[in-house]
Design an enzyme around this catalytic site. Structure first.
Site, short mmCIF file in Angstrom:
data_model
loop_
_atom_site.label_atom_id
_atom_site.label_comp_id
_atom_site.label_asym_id
_atom_site.label_seq_id
_atom_site.Cartn_x
_atom_site.Cartn_y
_atom_site.Cartn_z
N SER A 1 0.71 -1.43 -0.17
CA SER A 1 0.09 0.12 -0.25
C SER A 1 0.85 1.17 -0.05
O SER A 1 -0.14 2.34 -0.08
CB SER A 1 -0.96 0.25 0.64
OG SER A 1 -0.25 0.16 1.93
N HIS B 1 -2.23 -2.58 -6.91
CA HIS B 1 -3.01 -2.51 -5.31
C HIS B 1 -4.44 -2.93 -4.81
O HIS B 1 -4.73 -1.32 -5.81
CB HIS B 1 -2.53 -0.88 -5.34
CG HIS B 1 -2.89 -0.46 -4.19
ND1 HIS B 1 -3.09 1.11 -3.60
CD2 HIS B 1 -2.28 -0.98 -2.54
CE1 HIS B 1 -3.06 1.71 -2.36
NE2 HIS B 1 -3.32 0.31 -1.54
N GLU C 1 -4.93 -0.64 -8.92
CA GLU C 1 -4.38 0.97 -8.99
C GLU C 1 -2.98 -0.45 -9.84
O GLU C 1 -2.53 -1.50 -8.46
CB GLU C 1 -3.73 1.48 -8.12
CG GLU C 1 -4.25 2.69 -7.61
CD GLU C 1 -3.98 3.79 -6.54
OE1 GLU C 1 -3.56 2.60 -5.34
OE2 GLU C 1 -4.46 4.45 -6.74
N ASN D 1 -4.13 6.72 -2.27
CA ASN D 1 -3.54 7.00 -1.04
C ASN D 1 -3.06 8.41 -0.98
O ASN D 1 -2.62 9.66 -0.19
CB ASN D 1 -2.91 5.97 -0.43
CG ASN D 1 -3.56 4.88 0.25
OD1 ASN D 1 -4.92 5.21 0.27
ND2 ASN D 1 -3.11 4.02 0.24
N1 LIG Z 1 -5.60 -3.90 5.24
C1 LIG Z 1 -5.43 -2.94 4.23
O1 LIG Z 1 -6.21 -2.20 3.99
C2 LIG Z 1 -4.86 -2.85 2.73
C3 LIG Z 1 -3.08 -3.67 2.77
N2 LIG Z 1 -3.01 -3.52 1.84
C4 LIG Z 1 -0.93 -4.70 1.87
O2 LIG Z 1 -1.38 -5.55 1.83
C5 LIG Z 1 -0.09 -6.46 2.16
C6 LIG Z 1 -0.92 -7.52 2.94
O3 LIG Z 1 -2.04 -6.48 4.53
P1 LIG Z 1 -2.81 -7.05 5.02
O4 LIG Z 1 -3.22 -8.39 4.29
O5 LIG Z 1 -3.86 -6.53 5.71
O6 LIG Z 1 -2.07 -7.80 6.49
P2 LIG Z 1 -2.55 -9.22 6.96
O7 LIG Z 1 -1.61 -9.24 8.27
O8 LIG Z 1 -3.77 -9.55 7.44
O9 LIG Z 1 -1.81 -10.38 6.45
C7 LIG Z 1 -0.47 -10.68 6.36
C8 LIG Z 1 -0.01 -11.98 5.79
O10 LIG Z 1 0.73 -12.32 5.22
C9 LIG Z 1 1.91 -13.87 6.01
N3 LIG Z 1 3.14 -13.90 6.14
C10 LIG Z 1 4.04 -13.02 6.28
N4 LIG Z 1 5.13 -13.38 5.94
C11 LIG Z 1 4.97 -14.40 5.08
C12 LIG Z 1 5.60 -15.19 4.19
N5 LIG Z 1 7.65 -14.93 4.08
N6 LIG Z 1 5.10 -16.09 3.41
C13 LIG Z 1 4.03 -15.97 2.99
N7 LIG Z 1 2.61 -15.26 4.14
C14 LIG Z 1 3.34 -14.90 4.66
C15 LIG Z 1 1.02 -13.19 7.28
O11 LIG Z 1 0.99 -14.39 7.98
C16 LIG Z 1 -0.44 -13.31 7.22
O12 LIG Z 1 -1.26 -13.95 7.00
C17 LIG Z 1 0.30 -4.99 3.34
O13 LIG Z 1 1.85 -5.22 1.97
C18 LIG Z 1 -0.69 -4.18 3.48
O14 LIG Z 1 -0.05 -2.49 3.26
C19 LIG Z 1 -3.64 -2.71 0.77
C20 LIG Z 1 -4.18 -2.69 0.68
C21 LIG Z 1 -5.53 -2.00 1.78
#
Ligand SMILES: NC(=O)C1=CN([C@@H]2O[C@H](COP(=O)(O)OP(=O)(O)OC[C@H]3O[C@@H](n4cnc5c(N)ncnc54)[C@H](O)[C@@H]3O)[C@@H](O)[C@H]2O)C=CC1
Ligand SMILES: CCCCCCCCCCCCCC(=O)CC(=O)SCCNC(=O)CCNC(=O)[C@H](O)C(C)(C)COP(=O)(O)OP(=O)(O)OC[C@H]1O[C@@H](n2cnc3c(N)ncnc32)[C@H](O)[C@@H]1OP(=O)(O)O
Length: 703
Positions: free
Chosen positions: A427, A448, A460, A498
């Site tokens: 993000s 994104h 995006e 953003n």
């Molecule tokens: N939460 C939001 O509203 C948004 C988040 N993002 C981006 O998306 C990405 C994920 O965000 P979320 O889903 O909210 O985080 P989250 O914490 O809900 O999920 C992340 C997942 O990645 C897994 N993980 C961590 N290291 C790993 C690895 N080496 N290999 C495989 N899996 C691994 C974790 O176990 C977890 O299940 C981040 O980069 C965030 O900035 C993008 C747009 C919106």
């Protein structure tokens, strides 16, 4: 055999089959010129006394009629001209309804707007049970109302309550729903649709709808009951539209006229209202957005490069975003998806999300359980890279950590095919930084998504300087297959959405620090036309997520992105928003009041002082200014993409057509002057950016 360029007639066992097939178009749409062609055909039919019934069907493979040709509406120079179009449609459909011969509509695919109005003028309707078949009057989504009898015939067909629900929301009924509502007389497999319609025509004109159930009789069968229905509908629509959309209220008036003064007066009122609405700026904006999105769907290549294969997808991270991305890939794109996480919890979380979302559809009878199981079967999980050797695209959604993401690139490119695309859902992290050290940096791109992924339509696509055009085309292909409306944006801080959201949110926090109550700030922006207020949005996305993005924006784009100091106090007080139940609002069982503890923490005594319009304009003007600056820096490729990004990404009021269409409609010079007024009232941050000042000086605009 009577023929025209659009309608053909052939007979089958004394039943005349009228086929509509607009030459050279993917969709049938209604044009004024078709009225005479159809009348000529009807005259031919009357001359053939061996025809005992009629069926109206479409010659398109997967579409009935998509409504009036919206280009035709755009060409209307006056309300009178648009009203005349409506009357032409009404007159023709009245003639269809008055035919002595039974006329049955055989419907497969979208049957929308004027297309459904034509079907309603028929004496009976049969539809296919195909998932492509949808029946609705979505005109309100274009800032219009049905203009060819729909406001009068639909309530008489399905009842007032159901008809108002359909016309005020624009919802489209699936075949089963249409059958249950009495909108169609039968629903059959597509293979026997025509023969069923022919058989129905042979049976003569179907009986008018039977008496409604007791509830609708009590409610709709008398003026007092109808008053209850109309009054409730009016209060609901005023709460939703907040005066920003004229069409819904006009619709109510027209439907009510028909009930109180008869169908002829109802049709007259319908035509007048339709003519007026076609010329409103709100409808012009919504129609433009419609064509902008359909045009985008056609852009399958990127800078001359065709997309690569997208047959198998991997997702890294089964969390909130990864789970959503896997879900839309398996269900909307219909592709096999391999989810890799570092522990079973992540995989199970993603599987559970898909199961919950699909199960909801089954409960609403939008999906059959065997189909749910078929879609779930496309999802598999792994803790290693097994299966990633065949992944055409891997979407990464692991923690927002540059080191981890870079490692993901290396590992995926080690295990994956040479043509494989690595798409990061970051993000805020620069894509070029994630691609550093990659074996194939040209195959790395940002993709994104917005949360919740199953609902938010925007994506995006962010190429870094070394990303190949084919990689971008492949990412566009995947996003579209997932049902997204993607825009290509520059690899700069905050990308586009953003970046323009940040100053808007910061101003909302400034208002809070000036003592304006949380609910007053949010209500001001909802009244302005946003789906939710800025502080509610922050609670939804996560105050911590926003706090992660702010310094990235400030470092690259300057101090105007610095979040107010008080922001840090929220995090110190562990206020993350909805995710931990404490933010600007208290997420308790009773509802969602503003958290009184917040004012204590910020040492504030909330007092509503500023006019709502001022609060809203302070937030919106900063967003508009940033959008103009972003466009001038090439962050988005065009005003069209900037409008789509803002409307589909953050719900910028759709009736404006988006930030650039709004600036255009208001006048660049007018908006520059308004910003300068806000400089005098609230400070230098409202200084119009150079591109806007220059356009104002040179009398230029965006459209
Ligand atoms: N939460 C939001 O509203 C948004 C988040 N993002 C981006 O998306 C990405 C994920 O965000 P979320 O889903 O909210 O985080 P989250 O914490 O809900 O999920 C992340 C997942 O990645 C897994 N993980 C961590 N290291 C790993 C690895 N080496 N290999 C495989 N899996 C691994 C974790 O176990 C977890 O299940 C981040 O980069 C965030 O900035 C993008 C747009 C919106
Ligand atoms: C029988 C003779 C009758 C003569 C009548 C006399 C004149 C009639 C006056 C009528 C006045 C009042 C009628 C009325 O009530 C007002 C309306 O009907 S307003 C329109 C209401 N309809 C809609 O809002 C539906 C819009 N379309 C869609 O939602 C989708 O296109 C659809 C679900 C149908 C299909 O989606 P998809 O498969 O994704 O395809 P695309 O969206 O990409 O569209 C493909 C293609 O078709 C073009 N198109 C679709 N709908 C319209 C439309 N209503 N007007 C013009 N063009 C339309 C779209 O732009 C694409 O074109 P390309 O060139 O292929 O990009």
């Amino acid at each position: 055999m009577s023929e025209s360029t659009t309608f053909t007639l052939h007979t089958d066992d004394h039943i005349g089959i009228i086929t509509m097939d607009v030459p050279g178009e993917r969709m049938n749409t209604l044009r004024a010129s078709f009225a005479d062609e159809l009348r000529t055909l009807l005259a031919d039919i009357r001359a053939q006394d061996d025809i005992k019934g009629l069926v109206f069907c479409s010659g398109k493979p997967d579409a009935f009629i998509a409504g009036a040709d919206v280009h035709m509406l755009d060409d209307c120079a006056s309300a009178e001209a648009a009203e005349a179009l409506s009357r032409a449609g009404q007159a023709l459909f009245n003639e269809l309804e008055a035919l002595d011969l039974p006329l049955i509509a055989a419907i497969h695919g979208p049957c929308l707007g004027g297309g459904l109005e034509l079907a309603l003028a028929c004496h009976g309707r049969v539809c296919s049970d195909d998932d492509l078949t949808r029946l609705g009057l979505p005109e309100v989504q274009l800032g219009l109302i049905p203009g060819s009898g729909g406001t009068q015939r639909l309530p008489r067909r399905v009842g007032l309550v159901k008809a108002l629900d359909m016309m005020l929301t624009g919802k489209q009924l699936r075949p089963k729903q249409a059958l249950k509502a009495g909108l169609v007389d039968d629903m059959v497999p597509r293979s026997i649709l025509l023969e069923t319609a022919i058989a129905l025509a042979k049976r003569g004109k179907p009986a008018r709808p039977g008496t409604r159930d007791l509830k609708s009789l009590m409610l709709e069968g008398n003026p007092l009951g109808r008053k209850v229905v109309f009054d409730k509908a009016l209060s609901t629509l005023r709460r939703k539209a907040r005066g920003n959309y004229p069409a819904p209220e006009r619709l109510l008036e027209v439907v009510r006229t028909g009930y109180e003064r008869g169908m002829a007066e109802g049709l007259k009122a319908e035509a007048e209202a339709f003519g007026f609405l076609v010329m409103t700026p709100e409808s012009a904006s919504l129609r433009r957005l419609f064509f902008a999105t359909t045009d985008m769907k056609k852009e399958t290549s990127y800078q001359g490069a065709e997309p690569g294969p997208v047959a198998r997808v991997g997702v890294l991270g089964g969390g909130l975003m990864g789970g959503g991305i896997a879900y839309v890939t398996a269900t909307r794109a219909g592709l096999p998806v391999r989810i890799k996480d570092i522990d079973d919890r992540g995989i199970n979380q993603a599987m559970a999300m898909a199961h919950r979302l699909l199960n909801d559809k089954v409960k609403k009878k939008h999906l059959r359980r065997p189909e749910m199981n078929r879609q779930l079967a496309r999802l598999t999980g792994t803790l290693d890279y097994s299966g990633f050797n065949r992944a055409d695209v891997v979407v990464e959604a692991v923690f927002e950590d540059l080191k981890i993401k870079r490692r993901m690139v290396r590992e995926v490119q080690k295990h994956g095919p040479a043509h494989g695309v690595f798409a990061s859902n970051t993000s805020s992290l620069p894509i070029h930084r994630i691609a550093e050290g990659a074996e194939r940096p040209e195959r790395v791109v940002g993709l994104h998504y917005f949360s919740p992924v199953d609902k938010m339509p925007l994506a995006e696509i962010i190429p870094h300087a070394g990303t190949s055009a084919g990689t971008v085309a492949t990412a566009l292909k995947l996003a579209r297959a997932q049902g997204k409306t993607p825009i290509v944006v520059k690899d700069s801080a905050g990308f586009y959405v953003n970046r323009i959201l940040a100053p808007y949110i910061n101003e909302a926090i400034r208002l809070l620090l000036e003592g304006e109550p949380v609910e007053a700030i949010d209500r001001a922006l909802v009244d302005y036309g946003f789906p939710v207020g800025p502080l509610t949005l922050l609670d939804e996305v996560g105050i911590d997520v926003a706090a992660n993005i702010a310094p990235v924006l400030e470092e690259e784009l300057g101090s105007r992105f610095r979040a107010p100091a008080a922001f840090g106090k929220l995090l110190e007080d562990k206020r993350l928003g909805k995710k931990n139940g404490r933010g600007f609002y208290a997420f308790d069982k009773k509802g969602k009041p503003a958290d009184p503890g917040l004012y204590h923490l910020l040492e504030l005594t909330p007092q509503a002082r500023l006019p709502a319009r001022d609060m809203a304009e302070r937030c919106v003007l900063l967003m508009l200014n940033e959008a103009a600056l972003a466009l001038s820096e090439g962050v988005v490729a065009s005003p069209r993409d900037g409008d789509i990004g803002a409307v589909f990404g953050i719900g910028f009021p759709p009736f404006t057509g988006g930030p650039f269409h709004y600036l255009h409609q208001q006048g660049i010079d007018t908006m520059v002057a308004r910003m300068e007024e806000y400089v005098r009232k609230y400070g230098e941050r409202f200084t119009p950016c150079a591109p806007l000042r220059q356009m104002a000086e040179q009398g230029e605009s965006y459209y």
